[in-house]
Scaffold this motif. Structure first.
Motif, PDB file in Angstrom:
ATOM      1  N   LEU A  24       0.827  -1.197   0.000  1.00  0.00           N
ATOM      2  CA  LEU A  24       0.000   0.000   0.000  1.00  0.00           C
ATOM      3  C   LEU A  24       0.868   1.256   0.000  1.00  0.00           C
ATOM      4  O   LEU A  24       0.584   2.233  -0.700  1.00  0.00           O
ATOM      5  N   HIS A  25       1.954   1.228   0.755  1.00  0.00           N
ATOM      6  CA  HIS A  25       2.895   2.354   0.795  1.00  0.00           C
ATOM      7  C   HIS A  25       3.490   2.597  -0.596  1.00  0.00           C
ATOM      8  O   HIS A  25       3.610   3.745  -1.035  1.00  0.00           O
ATOM      9  N   ALA A  26       3.833   1.523  -1.298  1.00  0.00           N
ATOM     10  CA  ALA A  26       4.397   1.650  -2.649  1.00  0.00           C
ATOM     11  C   ALA A  26       3.371   2.226  -3.621  1.00  0.00           C
ATOM     12  O   ALA A  26       3.703   3.101  -4.439  1.00  0.00           O
ATOM     13  N   LEU A  27       2.130   1.772  -3.553  1.00  0.00           N
ATOM     14  CA  LEU A  27       1.076   2.309  -4.418  1.00  0.00           C
ATOM     15  C   LEU A  27       0.839   3.789  -4.135  1.00  0.00           C
ATOM     16  O   LEU A  27       0.661   4.591  -5.051  1.00  0.00           O
ATOM     17  N   TRP A  28       0.836   4.148  -2.878  1.00  0.00           N
ATOM     18  CA  TRP A  28       0.642   5.532  -2.464  1.00  0.00           C
ATOM     19  C   TRP A  28       1.766   6.408  -3.034  1.00  0.00           C
ATOM     20  O   TRP A  28       1.511   7.463  -3.613  1.00  0.00           O
ATOM     21  N   ALA A  29       3.009   5.957  -2.885  1.00  0.00           N
ATOM     22  CA  ALA A  29       4.154   6.723  -3.388  1.00  0.00           C
ATOM     23  C   ALA A  29       4.112   6.842  -4.908  1.00  0.00           C
ATOM     24  O   ALA A  29       4.397   7.903  -5.471  1.00  0.00           O
ATOM     25  N   GLN A  30       3.750   5.754  -5.566  1.00  0.00           N
ATOM     26  CA  GLN A  30       3.670   5.764  -7.028  1.00  0.00           C
ATOM     27  C   GLN A  30       2.637   6.792  -7.505  1.00  0.00           C
ATOM     28  O   GLN A  30       2.880   7.536  -8.452  1.00  0.00           O
ATOM     29  N   ALA A  31       1.499   6.849  -6.842  1.00  0.00           N
ATOM     30  CA  ALA A  31       0.468   7.826  -7.209  1.00  0.00           C
ATOM     31  C   ALA A  31       0.982   9.247  -7.028  1.00  0.00           C
ATOM     32  O   ALA A  31       0.810  10.100  -7.908  1.00  0.00           O
ATOM     33  N   LYS A  32       1.642   9.517  -5.910  1.00  0.00           N
ATOM     34  CA  LYS A  32       2.171  10.860  -5.670  1.00  0.00           C
ATOM     35  C   LYS A  32       3.242  11.228  -6.689  1.00  0.00           C
ATOM     36  O   LYS A  32       3.310  12.373  -7.131  1.00  0.00           O
ATOM     37  N   LEU A  33       4.079  10.266  -7.079  1.00  0.00           N
ATOM     38  CA  LEU A  33       5.108  10.534  -8.096  1.00  0.00           C
ATOM     39  C   LEU A  33       4.480  10.905  -9.438  1.00  0.00           C
ATOM     40  O   LEU A  33       5.051  11.681 -10.193  1.00  0.00           O
ATOM     41  N   CYS A  34       3.318  10.340  -9.723  1.00  0.00           N
ATOM     42  CA  CYS A  34       2.617  10.621 -10.985  1.00  0.00           C
ATOM     43  C   CYS A  34       1.741  11.863 -10.876  1.00  0.00           C
ATOM     44  O   CYS A  34       0.991  12.176 -11.810  1.00  0.00           O
ATOM     45  N   GLY A  35       1.801  12.561  -9.733  1.00  0.00           N
ATOM     46  CA  GLY A  35       1.010  13.766  -9.547  1.00  0.00           C
ATOM     47  C   GLY A  35      -0.453  13.504  -9.265  1.00  0.00           C
ATOM     48  O   GLY A  35      -1.293  14.385  -9.410  1.00  0.00           O
ATOM     49  N   GLU A  36      -0.761  12.283  -8.860  1.00  0.00           N
ATOM     50  CA  GLU A  36      -2.142  11.909  -8.567  1.00  0.00           C
ATOM     51  C   GLU A  36      -2.365  11.888  -7.065  1.00  0.00           C
ATOM     52  O   GLU A  36      -1.420  11.825  -6.285  1.00  0.00           O
ATOM     53  N   SER A  37      -3.616  11.883  -6.692  1.00  0.00           N
ATOM     54  CA  SER A  37      -3.977  11.733  -5.293  1.00  0.00           C
ATOM     55  C   SER A  37      -4.162  10.241  -5.019  1.00  0.00           C
ATOM     56  O   SER A  37      -4.901   9.571  -5.747  1.00  0.00           O
ATOM     57  N   PRO A  38      -3.492   9.720  -3.994  1.00  0.00           N
ATOM     58  CA  PRO A  38      -3.656   8.294  -3.692  1.00  0.00           C
ATOM     59  C   PRO A  38      -5.114   7.957  -3.404  1.00  0.00           C
ATOM     60  O   PRO A  38      -5.769   8.628  -2.633  1.00  0.00           O
ATOM     61  N   GLU A  39      -5.629   6.910  -4.075  1.00  0.00           N
ATOM     62  CA  GLU A  39      -7.022   6.519  -3.929  1.00  0.00           C
ATOM     63  C   GLU A  39      -7.214   5.385  -2.928  1.00  0.00           C
ATOM     64  O   GLU A  39      -8.329   5.100  -2.529  1.00  0.00           O
ATOM     65  N   LYS A  40      -6.153   4.710  -2.587  1.00  0.00           N
ATOM     66  CA  LYS A  40      -6.267   3.566  -1.687  1.00  0.00           C
ATOM     67  C   LYS A  40      -6.490   4.053  -0.263  1.00  0.00           C
ATOM     68  O   LYS A  40      -6.097   5.149   0.103  1.00  0.00           O
ATOM     69  N   HIS A  54       7.512   9.350   7.833  1.00  0.00           N
ATOM     70  CA  HIS A  54       8.184  10.564   7.353  1.00  0.00           C
ATOM     71  C   HIS A  54       7.963  10.740   5.849  1.00  0.00           C
ATOM     72  O   HIS A  54       7.720  11.847   5.378  1.00  0.00           O
ATOM     73  N   THR A  55       8.019   9.659   5.104  1.00  0.00           N
ATOM     74  CA  THR A  55       7.836   9.718   3.652  1.00  0.00           C
ATOM     75  C   THR A  55       6.436  10.195   3.301  1.00  0.00           C
ATOM     76  O   THR A  55       6.238  10.871   2.300  1.00  0.00           O
ATOM     77  N   ARG A  56       5.450   9.869   4.136  1.00  0.00           N
ATOM     78  CA  ARG A  56       4.072  10.292   3.863  1.00  0.00           C
ATOM     79  C   ARG A  56       3.947  11.816   3.827  1.00  0.00           C
ATOM     80  O   ARG A  56       3.061  12.345   3.182  1.00  0.00           O
ATOM     81  N   ASP A  57       4.839  12.511   4.527  1.00  0.00           N
ATOM     82  CA  ASP A  57       4.762  13.974   4.614  1.00  0.00           C
ATOM     83  C   ASP A  57       5.688  14.690   3.643  1.00  0.00           C
ATOM     84  O   ASP A  57       5.726  15.903   3.628  1.00  0.00           O
ATOM     85  N   THR A  58       6.439  13.956   2.843  1.00  0.00           N
ATOM     86  CA  THR A  58       7.436  14.583   1.988  1.00  0.00           C
ATOM     87  C   THR A  58       6.941  14.773   0.562  1.00  0.00           C
ATOM     88  O   THR A  58       6.025  14.084   0.123  1.00  0.00           O
ATOM     89  N   LYS A  59       7.560  15.701  -0.108  1.00  0.00           N
ATOM     90  CA  LYS A  59       7.337  15.877  -1.541  1.00  0.00           C
ATOM     91  C   LYS A  59       8.622  15.559  -2.298  1.00  0.00           C
ATOM     92  O   LYS A  59       8.700  15.743  -3.498  1.00  0.00           O
ATOM     93  N   ASP A  60       9.627  15.067  -1.573  1.00  0.00           N
ATOM     94  CA  ASP A  60      10.921  14.743  -2.156  1.00  0.00           C
ATOM     95  C   ASP A  60      10.773  13.567  -3.121  1.00  0.00           C
ATOM     96  O   ASP A  60      10.425  12.460  -2.700  1.00  0.00           O
ATOM     97  N   PRO A  61      11.030  13.780  -4.423  1.00  0.00           N
ATOM     98  CA  PRO A  61      10.840  12.697  -5.391  1.00  0.00           C
ATOM     99  C   PRO A  61      11.750  11.493  -5.135  1.00  0.00           C
ATOM    100  O   PRO A  61      11.351  10.362  -5.410  1.00  0.00           O
ATOM    101  N   ASP A  62      12.950  11.720  -4.600  1.00  0.00           N
ATOM    102  CA  ASP A  62      13.840  10.585  -4.316  1.00  0.00           C
ATOM    103  C   ASP A  62      13.269   9.703  -3.202  1.00  0.00           C
ATOM    104  O   ASP A  62      13.316   8.479  -3.287  1.00  0.00           O
ATOM    105  N   ALA A  63      12.724  10.333  -2.167  1.00  0.00           N
ATOM    106  CA  ALA A  63      12.124   9.562  -1.073  1.00  0.00           C
ATOM    107  C   ALA A  63      10.882   8.820  -1.561  1.00  0.00           C
ATOM    108  O   ALA A  63      10.641   7.673  -1.180  1.00  0.00           O
ATOM    109  N   LEU A  64      10.103   9.466  -2.426  1.00  0.00           N
ATOM    110  CA  LEU A  64       8.906   8.818  -2.967  1.00  0.00           C
ATOM    111  C   LEU A  64       9.277   7.663  -3.887  1.00  0.00           C
ATOM    112  O   LEU A  64       8.637   6.614  -3.873  1.00  0.00           O
ATOM    113  N   LEU A  65      10.324   7.846  -4.679  1.00  0.00           N
ATOM    114  CA  LEU A  65      10.781   6.765  -5.556  1.00  0.00           C
ATOM    115  C   LEU A  65      11.242   5.565  -4.729  1.00  0.00           C
ATOM    116  O   LEU A  65      10.916   4.423  -5.041  1.00  0.00           O
ATOM    117  N   GLN A  66      11.991   5.833  -3.659  1.00  0.00           N
ATOM    118  CA  GLN A  66      12.431   4.744  -2.780  1.00  0.00           C
ATOM    119  C   GLN A  66      11.233   4.026  -2.175  1.00  0.00           C
ATOM    120  O   GLN A  66      11.208   2.802  -2.080  1.00  0.00           O
TER     121      GLN A  66
END
Length: 186
Positions: A24-40, A54-66
């Protein structure tokens, strides 16, 4: 005690919940990287590690990619508890939606799976570790302009990322003393 006298934790709902949280964390990050709002639905805070929170609060693309790469760790844990197949010699990327659909349960009921044998787990762990070591060796050879054997193949960045996440999940599962998923020692 596990195979060859090595300790490991017995399978538990905790292992499956960790796999579900990672997917679920990976899906959430993937949605944010694509500029979408996580639907899950959100992951309960008690299922996330400090780094994941911490990653949930970031906009850092590297952290979201990880965070998006954690889908590979989720796949290993789902394989260990018997919910998906995994061929340790293939380095294909997991489908986050497919894995979430298998693991994405919204309550504390743990579905039944058929856990892998200790031999299967240790062989897959060893294969993952060996391939990661091979990738490091190849990088060192290439950086030193050393001759590379004709039969050798350099791993891609994607291959190395898949192996790192798989290694991380195996190490977490196999070490009975690791205090949290964030504190795995590779």
């Amino acid at each position: 005690m596990g195979a060859e006298g090595q300790r490991h934790r017995p399978l538990s709902g905790r292992d499956l919940r960790r796999a579900g949280a990672l997917s679920l964390h990976a899906l959430w990050a993937q949605a944010k990287l694509c500029g979408e709002s996580p639907e899950k639905p959100g992951i309960p805070h008690n299922q996330l590690t400090e780094a994941e929170l911490h990653t949930r609060d970031t906009k850092d693309p590297d952290a979201l990619l990880q965070a998006a790469w954690s889908i590979e760790a989720a796949r290993v844990l789902a394989w260990i508890v018997g919910f998906v197949d995994l061929e340790p010699t293939r380095l294909d990327l997991a489908d986050p939606q497919e894995l979430y659909d298998v693991l994405g349960f919204d309550n504390d009921d743990v579905p039944e799976g058929k856990p892998r044998s200790l031999q299967e787990m240790y062989e897959a762990w060893e294969r993952t570790f060996s391939l990661r070591r091979y990738g490091v060796d190849m990088r060192v050879w290439c950086s030193q302009d050393a001759p590379i054997p004709d039969t050798a193949r350099e791993l891609t960045e994607q291959d190395e990322s898949i192996l790192l996440e798989r290694h991380y999940a195996f190490a977490w599962f196999m070490d009975p003393l690791v205090p949290s998923y964030d504190r795995v020692d590779l």
